[in-house]
Motif scaffolding. Structure first.
Motif, PDB file in Angstrom:
ATOM      1  N   ILE A  18       0.825  -1.199   0.000  1.00 47.97           N
ATOM      2  CA  ILE A  18       0.000   0.000   0.000  1.00 47.97           C
ATOM      3  C   ILE A  18       0.862   1.251   0.000  1.00 47.97           C
ATOM      4  N   SER A  19       0.469   2.244  -0.777  1.00 49.40           N
ATOM      5  CA  SER A  19       1.205   3.501  -0.788  1.00 49.40           C
ATOM      6  C   SER A  19       0.872   4.298   0.461  1.00 49.40           C
ATOM      7  N   SER A  20       1.774   5.187   0.844  1.00 47.29           N
ATOM      8  CA  SER A  20       1.560   5.991   2.057  1.00 47.29           C
ATOM      9  C   SER A  20       0.335   6.878   1.917  1.00 47.29           C
ATOM     10  N   ARG A  21       0.064   7.350   0.702  1.00 46.32           N
ATOM     11  CA  ARG A  21      -1.087   8.232   0.484  1.00 46.32           C
ATOM     12  C   ARG A  21      -2.403   7.473   0.518  1.00 46.32           C
ATOM     13  N   ALA A  22      -2.371   6.166   0.267  1.00 51.76           N
ATOM     14  CA  ALA A  22      -3.581   5.360   0.395  1.00 51.76           C
ATOM     15  C   ALA A  22      -3.867   5.022   1.852  1.00 51.76           C
ATOM     16  N   GLY A  74       1.183 -14.902  12.334  1.00 54.43           N
ATOM     17  CA  GLY A  74       0.934 -13.736  11.487  1.00 54.43           C
ATOM     18  C   GLY A  74       0.356 -14.181  10.165  1.00 54.43           C
ATOM     19  N   ARG A  75      -0.906 -13.893   9.940  1.00 55.64           N
ATOM     20  CA  ARG A  75      -1.582 -14.350   8.717  1.00 55.64           C
ATOM     21  C   ARG A  75      -1.602 -13.286   7.628  1.00 55.64           C
ATOM     22  N   VAL A  76      -1.398 -12.027   8.028  1.00 55.81           N
ATOM     23  CA  VAL A  76      -1.480 -10.907   7.088  1.00 55.81           C
ATOM     24  C   VAL A  76      -0.226 -10.050   7.231  1.00 55.81           C
ATOM     25  N   ALA A  77       0.332  -9.653   6.116  1.00 54.74           N
ATOM     26  CA  ALA A  77       1.474  -8.729   6.111  1.00 54.74           C
ATOM     27  C   ALA A  77       1.098  -7.504   5.283  1.00 54.74           C
ATOM     28  N   VAL A  78       1.257  -6.334   5.872  1.00 52.57           N
ATOM     29  CA  VAL A  78       1.011  -5.072   5.168  1.00 52.57           C
ATOM     30  C   VAL A  78       2.352  -4.366   5.013  1.00 52.57           C
ATOM     31  N   VAL A  79       2.677  -4.004   3.780  1.00 50.53           N
ATOM     32  CA  VAL A  79       3.967  -3.395   3.470  1.00 50.53           C
ATOM     33  C   VAL A  79       3.734  -2.051   2.799  1.00 50.53           C
ATOM     34  N   ILE A  80       4.385  -1.015   3.293  1.00 51.79           N
ATOM     35  CA  ILE A  80       4.326   0.285   2.624  1.00 51.79           C
ATOM     36  C   ILE A  80       5.180   0.222   1.369  1.00 51.79           C
ATOM     37  N   LEU A  81       4.593   0.530   0.238  1.00 59.20           N
ATOM     38  CA  LEU A  81       5.303   0.540  -1.042  1.00 59.20           C
ATOM     39  C   LEU A  81       5.028   1.887  -1.676  1.00 59.20           C
ATOM     40  N   SER A  82       6.016   2.782  -1.623  1.00 58.89           N
ATOM     41  CA  SER A  82       5.724   4.195  -1.849  1.00 58.89           C
ATOM     42  C   SER A  82       6.776   4.877  -2.704  1.00 58.89           C
ATOM     43  N   ARG A  83       6.324   5.856  -3.472  1.00 57.09           N
ATOM     44  CA  ARG A  83       7.230   6.739  -4.201  1.00 57.09           C
ATOM     45  C   ARG A  83       7.873   7.778  -3.277  1.00 57.09           C
ATOM     46  N   ASN A  84       7.482   7.793  -2.026  1.00 57.09           N
ATOM     47  CA  ASN A  84       8.079   8.712  -1.070  1.00 57.09           C
ATOM     48  C   ASN A  84       9.581   8.485  -0.951  1.00 57.09           C
ATOM     49  N   LEU A 103       3.105  -2.248  11.525  1.00 54.80           N
ATOM     50  CA  LEU A 103       3.769  -2.274  10.226  1.00 54.80           C
ATOM     51  C   LEU A 103       5.275  -2.399  10.439  1.00 54.80           C
ATOM     52  N   GLU A 104       5.878  -3.377   9.788  1.00 52.19           N
ATOM     53  CA  GLU A 104       7.308  -3.633   9.967  1.00 52.19           C
ATOM     54  C   GLU A 104       8.125  -3.324   8.717  1.00 52.19           C
ATOM     55  N   ARG A 105       7.472  -3.339   7.555  1.00 51.72           N
ATOM     56  CA  ARG A 105       8.234  -3.293   6.308  1.00 51.72           C
ATOM     57  C   ARG A 105       7.786  -2.127   5.436  1.00 51.72           C
ATOM     58  N   GLY A 106       8.750  -1.568   4.723  1.00 53.02           N
ATOM     59  CA  GLY A 106       8.445  -0.481   3.804  1.00 53.02           C
ATOM     60  C   GLY A 106       9.519  -0.360   2.736  1.00 53.02           C
ATOM     61  N   VAL A 107       9.100   0.003   1.536  1.00 47.21           N
ATOM     62  CA  VAL A 107      10.020   0.254   0.425  1.00 47.21           C
ATOM     63  C   VAL A 107       9.699   1.641  -0.100  1.00 47.21           C
ATOM     64  N   PHE A 108      10.701   2.527  -0.118  1.00 45.14           N
ATOM     65  CA  PHE A 108      10.510   3.917  -0.525  1.00 45.14           C
ATOM     66  C   PHE A 108      11.457   4.208  -1.688  1.00 45.14           C
ATOM     67  N   THR A 109      10.907   4.666  -2.815  1.00 48.38           N
ATOM     68  CA  THR A 109      11.674   4.729  -4.058  1.00 48.38           C
ATOM     69  C   THR A 109      11.955   6.151  -4.559  1.00 48.38           C
ATOM     70  N   GLY A 111      10.204   8.701  -6.047  1.00 48.09           N
ATOM     71  CA  GLY A 111       9.750   9.089  -7.378  1.00 48.09           C
ATOM     72  C   GLY A 111       9.715   7.962  -8.386  1.00 48.09           C
ATOM     73  N   ARG A 112      10.427   6.889  -8.143  1.00 48.76           N
ATOM     74  CA  ARG A 112      10.439   5.774  -9.087  1.00 48.76           C
ATOM     75  C   ARG A 112       9.211   4.905  -8.864  1.00 48.76           C
ATOM     76  N   ASN A 113       8.659   4.396  -9.957  1.00 49.92           N
ATOM     77  CA  ASN A 113       7.511   3.501  -9.833  1.00 49.92           C
ATOM     78  C   ASN A 113       7.911   2.294  -8.993  1.00 49.92           C
ATOM     79  N   PRO A 114       7.201   2.032  -7.898  1.00 48.09           N
ATOM     80  CA  PRO A 114       7.637   0.960  -6.992  1.00 48.09           C
ATOM     81  C   PRO A 114       7.124  -0.430  -7.346  1.00 48.09           C
ATOM     82  N   TYR A 115       6.310  -0.547  -8.417  1.00 48.11           N
ATOM     83  CA  TYR A 115       5.624  -1.816  -8.663  1.00 48.11           C
ATOM     84  C   TYR A 115       6.566  -3.006  -8.859  1.00 48.11           C
TER      85      TYR A 115
END
Length: 313
Positions: A18-22, A74-84, A103-109, A111-115
């Motif tokens: 999920i993106s930070s803005r979502a 832990g059945r669900v993992a939510v990861v921040i995936l953001s252009r931030n 929330l334990e995990r995040g990927v911040f790029t 400006g780059r498309n994080p997909y």
């Protein structure tokens, strides 16, 4: 030197990227970015590092999904995936901590498309406010939707139940039937679906998500959270049969099915009260967002470049 440890795995979990803005309401900060540049955005986020962000459109859904996790499993993992940028990511994690989101995990790029990182995560769902990122994720085979940040929030309704509503064609199913409608109109569509009533529709981008939700739906009655799903489609009899038989062939059950024959979906969503609704047509998304959290699935014939208008599906 730290001792070598076995790497952790997200295999077997429902993974939501999920993106930070979502997740949080960063609309004011986003306007600064659009009107200025990323440096001004970074400076604003840094100045607000100790100011918890307000919940965003997907916050209630994420909070409920994380309720499936226990100390033992832990059945669900939510990861921040953001252009931030990583600095702005500090505020995201602090806001999550203030909101008691684990929330334990995040990927911040920055400006780059994080997909591309969706593959490494094994993500079952990607939610973002940026259409280009969503299109890229869908094209790569992931369930993804462009959230409507100004959607009416689900608030605290149904605190022990997650309600998710899906459109059919181009969302759960492929856009095969929509293409027939676009080329030949309603009569051709009805004839096509009657003739193929016993032939399962090809899967759409959100079939894997519906499958991934099944283990959570099948948990015992004492589970910390329940999931209720609905198919909300503008199909009507006799075209309803192929949709039902397709779900049967997939061995997937939905709790409710609404075959509305072109009626306004928002009126029925108001009664169902979903934590999220996914549709491929902006017309339905626009009205649904006034009722509750909504995501635009930017796939299928209705979202191809040069296509416009709203069909009956």
């Amino acid at each position: 030197m730290y001792p070598e440890a076995m790497p952790k795995s997200l295999e077997g979990k429902l993974v939501v990227a999920i993106s930070s803005r979502a997740l949080f309401d960063f609309e004011e900060e986003n306007r600064v970015f659009e009107e200025s540049d990323d440096r001004a955005y970074m400076e604003l986020q840094l100045s607000r590092l100790d100011v918890p962000a307000k919940p965003g459109v997907a916050f209630p859904l994420v909070k409920k999904l994380l309720a499936f996790n226990t100390d033992d499993e832990g059945r669900v993992a939510v990861v921040i995936l953001s252009r931030n940028d990583p600095v702005s990511g500090l505020r995201v994690f602090r806001s999550a901590q203030e909101s008691n989101l684990q929330l334990e995990r995040g990927v911040f790029t920055r400006g780059r498309n994080p997909y591309p990182y969706l593959t490494s995560l094994g993500a079952n769902l990607f939610l973002s406010a940026k259409e280009d990122d969503v299109r890229a994720a869908l094209n790569a085979g992931f369930a993804a939707a462009r959230v409507y940040p100004d959607s009416a929030l689900a608030a605290d309704r149904h605190p022990d139940e997650i309600r998710i509503a899906f459109d059919g064609d181009a969302v759960l199913f492929s856009d095969e039937a929509e293409r027939v409608y676009a080329q030949g109109g309603l009569a051709a569509f009805q004839a096509h679906e009657i003739e193929r009533a016993g032939v399962p529709l090809p899967p759409g981008p959100f079939k894997p998500l519906l499958q991934a939700l099944q283990p959570l739906q099948d948990m015992a009655s004492g589970a910390p959270m329940r999931i209720r799903t609905a198919l909300v489609t503008a199909r009507s009899a006799p075209a309803h049969e192929r949709a039902i038989r397709t779900l049967m062939a997939w061995n997937i059950q939905v709790d409710e099915a609404m075959f509305l024959g072109g009626l306004e979906k928002a009126d029925f969503l108001r009664e169902f009260e979903p934590d999220f609704f996914f549709d491929d047509q902006t017309g339905y998304c626009d009205t649904a967002s006034r009722v509750g959290p909504t995501g635009h699935v930017v796939s299928g014939v209705k979202n191809e470049v040069g296509e416009s208008g709203q069909g009956p599906l």
